[in-house]
Design a protein around this motif. Structure first.
Motif, PDB file in Angstrom:
ATOM      1  N   THR A  43     -94.456  41.331 -60.601  1.00  0.00           N
ATOM      2  CA  THR A  43     -94.627  42.548 -59.813  1.00  0.00           C
ATOM      3  C   THR A  43     -93.283  43.258 -59.702  1.00  0.00           C
ATOM      4  O   THR A  43     -92.226  42.657 -59.910  1.00  0.00           O
ATOM      5  CB  THR A  43     -95.174  42.245 -58.405  1.00  0.00           C
TER       6      THR A  43
ATOM      7  N   PRO B 259     -98.367  47.988 -59.663  1.00  0.00           N
ATOM      8  CA  PRO B 259     -97.397  46.929 -59.976  1.00  0.00           C
ATOM      9  C   PRO B 259     -96.571  46.459 -58.784  1.00  0.00           C
ATOM     10  O   PRO B 259     -95.835  45.480 -58.901  1.00  0.00           O
ATOM     11  CB  PRO B 259     -96.509  47.569 -61.055  1.00  0.00           C
TER      12      PRO B 259
ATOM     13  N   TYR C  54     -97.988  45.162 -56.257  1.00  0.00           N
ATOM     14  CA  TYR C  54     -98.795  44.129 -55.614  1.00  0.00           C
ATOM     15  C   TYR C  54     -99.370  43.134 -56.624  1.00  0.00           C
ATOM     16  O   TYR C  54     -99.505  43.434 -57.810  1.00  0.00           O
ATOM     17  CB  TYR C  54     -99.973  44.762 -54.858  1.00  0.00           C
TER      18      TYR C  54
END
Length: 379
Positions: A234, A344, A346
């Motif tokens: 992430t 991105p 999470y």
């Protein structure tokens, strides 16, 4: 079915037609020695927001069921009492509804003003989204609150802050601030001034369920084949590489390879404050993997989204807030009324209405507009 990156609720779904029936009030989070709920001092919630939730929420639950995220008993799903925050005028107005199952928060359902629709038409319209992203933050906040010491949510800039008993707690710092997490003391002066201007607040327990009764069907014809993205990383707060994270995820998913966002940014010599351009994303996929992604300077139509997903091609959706702030997400599934997207920032997916181009991330208070697309992620 989506993979282990999604929170799973035990038990199988065996029926295609179901209803959700909730009652009011029920305290859902009562435990011995702990707070019996999430107490929030909130401005009043407009009645049209509540009316919107009564139809839109069921559609989001349908999406979670169809994409394999929720596999529990839908008859036991409850919708908590909504609350909102105080803040600056440039913050998108949002309303939070905890989604409760087995006495715990499992999702946060949010309703927000469709700002870009309003700019185009002058008409107020709402949109909704749902995910597990803020579940831990609000569950932890519940342990700090009581009827006599509720939390008040305040937005300072991009950040969501809770004030409980005079103490300031930053519960969501927007990733695109590109700075180290701020200390709570930095917000004390600004939050106190905001609180001083707002005294007409109502203390509610968000764990009390609101009256709701909705029947809905899940015909097989509306089921999609959601794409389980290869989510191995992430985006940290201090990087401007959202486009690289989405590009890497799409290539990993379609090609079945190991690839990181940093590999792509190193290829172009980008520092943390330099984002990957659309052209660079396309060129990298072509040069390194012989893929043929295409750029489209607009959002895709619903039929185009369905066609891409049905051909196992996730979609790169470019989102713009203003002339200087933009973002990228991946669309990886659809239902009759919703898309499933991956931001991105999470690990968890979010559901997103297919009838709007306005997107407000779970930890943000800013509206983004789907303004461009990279699709056809295949050879």
């Amino acid at each position: 079915m989506f993979n282990g990156h999604i929170r799973k609720i035990a038990a199988g779904l065996l029926v295609l037609t179901m209803s959700i029936c909730l009652s009011f009030p029920v305290s859902a989070l009562s435990r011995e020695g702990e707070s019996d709920g999430l107490y929030v001092a909130t401005p009043a919630i407009p009645s049209n927001v509540l009316r919107f939730a009564q139809t839109d929420f069921a559609d989001h639950m349908t999406a979670m069921i169809q994409n394999g995220d929720f596999t529990g008993d839908p008859y036991r799903v409850q919708l908590g009492t909504p609350f909102t925050y105080l803040g600056s005028e440039d913050s998108a107005k949002q309303f939070y509804f905890p989604v409760i199952y087995g006495g715990e928060f499992i999702y946060i359902y949010r309703i927000y003003e469709d700002t870009f629709y309003f700019e185009e038409t002058g008409e107020l319209r709402y949109a909704g989204t749902m995910s597990a992203v803020m579940v831990d933050a609000f569950s932890n906040l519940a342990k700090m609150t009581s009827q006599n010491s509720p939390a008040t949510l305040v937005v300072d800039g991009y950040n969501i802050i809770a004030v409980v008993g005079g103490q300031v707690e930053v519960i969501a710092e927007a990733p695109f601030t590109h700075k180290e997490p701020s200390t709570n003391s930095e917000y004390e002066i600004s939050t106190q001034s905001i609180l001083a201007e707002n005294d007409a607040l109502e203390v509610i327990n968000a764990a009390d369920t609101i009256g709701y009764e909705k029947n809905f069907e899940l015909p097989i014809a509306t089921r999609s084949n959601p794409i389980a993205l290869s989510i191995t990383e992430t985006q940290p707060n201090d990087e401007s590489w959202c486009a690289a994270y989405v590009t890497a995820a799409l290539i990993r998913t379609v090609q079945g390879v190991s690839l990181s966002a940093s590999t792509i940014t190193k290829y172009y010599g980008l520092n943390k404050n330099e984002g990957l351009s659309h052209g660079q994303a396309i060129d990298y996929a072509q040069a390194m993997y012989a893929m043929q992604p295409l750029y489209y300077e607009s959002a895709l139509s619903r039929n185009q989204v369905i066609d891409e997903i049905d051909h196992s091609c996730p979609i790169y959706a470019s989102m713009r807030h203003n002339s200087t702030i933009s973002h990228a997400v991946a669309i990886c599934g659809y239902t009759s009324t919703k898309y499933t997207i991956w931001n991105p920032w999470y690990v968890d997916y979010e559901t997103f209405s297919s009838s709007t181009l306005t997107y407000v991330p779970s930890t943000s208070t800013k509206s983004f507009y789907w303004n461009a697309t990279i699709y056809n992620w295949q050879k």
